[in-house]
Each structure stands twice: as C-alpha cells, then as structure tokens.
Design a protein around this motif. Structure first.
Motif, PDB file in Angstrom:
ATOM      1  N   GLY A   1      49.773  39.344  45.679  1.00  0.00           N
ATOM      2  CA  GLY A   1      48.808  38.261  45.824  1.00  0.00           C
ATOM      3  C   GLY A   1      48.645  37.451  44.558  1.00  0.00           C
ATOM      4  N   GLN A   2      48.620  38.123  43.429  1.00  0.00           N
ATOM      5  CA  GLN A   2      48.468  37.429  42.145  1.00  0.00           C
ATOM      6  C   GLN A   2      49.650  36.507  41.875  1.00  0.00           C
ATOM      7  OE1 GLN A   2      48.404  40.000  38.687  1.00  0.00           O
ATOM      8  NE2 GLN A   2      46.935  38.667  37.650  1.00  0.00           N
ATOM      9  N   GLN A   3      50.845  36.984  42.168  1.00  0.00           N
ATOM     10  CA  GLN A   3      52.035  36.162  41.977  1.00  0.00           C
ATOM     11  C   GLN A   3      52.025  34.956  42.912  1.00  0.00           C
ATOM     12  OE1 GLN A   3      56.926  36.633  42.346  1.00  0.00           O
ATOM     13  NE2 GLN A   3      55.639  38.451  42.092  1.00  0.00           N
ATOM     14  N   LEU A   4      51.631  35.178  44.160  1.00  0.00           N
ATOM     15  CA  LEU A   4      51.567  34.090  45.125  1.00  0.00           C
ATOM     16  C   LEU A   4      50.568  33.028  44.689  1.00  0.00           C
ATOM     17  CD1 LEU A   4      52.093  32.715  47.839  1.00  0.00           C
ATOM     18  CD2 LEU A   4      50.377  34.253  48.848  1.00  0.00           C
ATOM     19  N   LEU A   5      49.399  33.432  44.262  1.00  0.00           N
ATOM     20  CA  LEU A   5      48.370  32.468  43.873  1.00  0.00           C
ATOM     21  C   LEU A   5      48.786  31.684  42.629  1.00  0.00           C
ATOM     22  CD1 LEU A   5      45.040  34.392  44.553  1.00  0.00           C
ATOM     23  CD2 LEU A   5      46.445  33.010  46.090  1.00  0.00           C
TER      24      LEU A   5
END
Length: 237
Positions: A71-75
């Motif tokens: 999720g952190q990478q996507l955001l």
C-alpha cells in the motif's frame, strides 16, 4: 464440554506474533508476496489504471492491507503521478492496525480493524484484495464476494499453480496461514463454487525458481472485476 473455536482475529494475530510468514521477530511481516519482486509491477499497474479512470480523489479500500508495504508503494506512485486519493487499509489484526495507524496514518490515509467476512466494508471506488482470499475457507470467500458490488472496480490477487490445467480449482481449506497451493489448488473466481462473471486477468507474475512455494512452481495473478454486481447472492449455498 464445548470446545473453544479460535476466531479469525486470533488466528491471524498469532501468525504475525510468531512470524509464520517470515520477517524478524517482533516485526509485522506479510510474506514474500509483498516484496518488491511482486509488488512493483502490481503498484505500477494500479497506478496506470487509476490515471485512466475519470475518478477524482479516488477512494481506495485495501482489504487485508497487512504490513502496508504494498500500500505504501502504491500511494507513493499515485502521489508521484499527481493522483489525489483517500486510502483505507483494512485488516483483522488489532495490534497490526494500531501499529500502521501510529506509523503511517495521515489526513489521506487511515487504518481500520474489521473482520471483512462478518462486518460491513468501508465505502470506496477501488477495492484491492491482494493475497487474502487464498488464506480463507470457501464459505468465508463467498461472504466477502457478496459484498463487493458496492465498488466500481475490484482487483483480486491470488497465487495460482503454474500448471493450471492440472490443478484442482477452489479446493476448500480452513481459514489460516496456509494457502491452496500446498494442495495444487488456488482460488479461481470464475469456477464453482464462486462462479463470478466478467473476471479479467490483468497481471501475471511468475514466481522465480528460487521462490518455490511448497516446492511448487506458481504465479501471482491479479484479476479485475468491473461493476462487481455480477456476483449473485443466489450462488451462495
């Protein structure tokens, strides 16, 4: 005497507490499937898809967000592409959600502790379910699928045997740490007992030979369901 039935929250809390999926003792680690080898292409694809939609300030619901590495990478990708978003990470493990909230929550990012099988799901535009269903029983999967029609787009990622022609689709297993791949099976959304229509394979990432789960060749497949109301309550037995 009636036996105590272990709850799903207890099962997955124990998995993280005992590092069943790997990682260092005391750390929350969601497994190798969240490593860059697999998450990079996935995050790039979801970002590209978000750019093509007409949605503004996209509301993303991440069911089973785990340690938030993906999720952190996507955001970060979305921010770099100047896409506005509201992100809700959902998981069943209270201490994990408390940890994520303390470390990562912001005005645009929040985490909630929800049993996605039994409770109502947060509202959103895009729903992500990444390597979650593979850990659940068929009955639990059915309950989740029946709730997905509220989302415009749903992306479901699952581990499949490399040789799909000779595997056993949707072998039932108890909810827990293991996945169907152990038994030469996987979650196939378009087959019995789920029978979803309009399921489109959008990403296929083979596991490298040095990451051979259960000694079996496999791949990580992401499927898109658009207007997910194609799932009918009548398919639930």
């Amino acid at each position: 005497m009636q036996q105590h039935q272990t709850s799903s929250a207890d099962i997955f809390s124990g998995i993280y507490a005992n590092n069943i999926w790997g990682g260092n003792l005391g750390d929350f680690y969601s497994g190798k499937g969240s490593d860059n080898t697999f998450s990079r292409s996935y995050c790039e694809f979801i970002t590209e898809f978000a750019l093509k939609t007409s949605l503004e300030n996209i509301k993303i619901v991440d069911l089973g967000c785990g340690d938030f590495r993906v999720g952190q990478q996507l955001l970060q990708n979305l921010a770099n592409s100047h896409i506005q978003y509201q992100y809700t990470g959902v998981d069943i493990v209270p201490k994990l959600m408390e940890h994520n909230s303390i470390k990562y929550a912001s005005q645009d990012i929040k985490f909630v502790c929800i049993n996605i099988v039994e409770e109502d799901l947060p509202q959103g535009d895009i729903c992500l379910i990444r390597q979650v269903l593979q850990h659940l029983s068929n009955q639990d999967i059915k309950k989740i699928l029946a709730k997905l029609s509220q989302y415009k787009y749903v992306f479901i990622t699952e581990s499949h045997p490399a040789d799909e022609l000779n595997c056993i689709p949707n072998l039932d297993i108890p909810t827990g740490a293991e996945i169907r791949l152990l038994h030469n099976s996987g979650v196939f959304l378009d087959k019995n007992p789920f029978n979803l229509s309009r399921v489109e394979l959008v990403l296929n990432i083979p596991y490298e030979e040095d990451i051979c789960l259960y000694g079996k060749q496999s791949k990580l497949c992401t499927f898109k369901i658009e207007n997910a109301g194609s799932y009918q309550e009548s398919t639930i037995s």
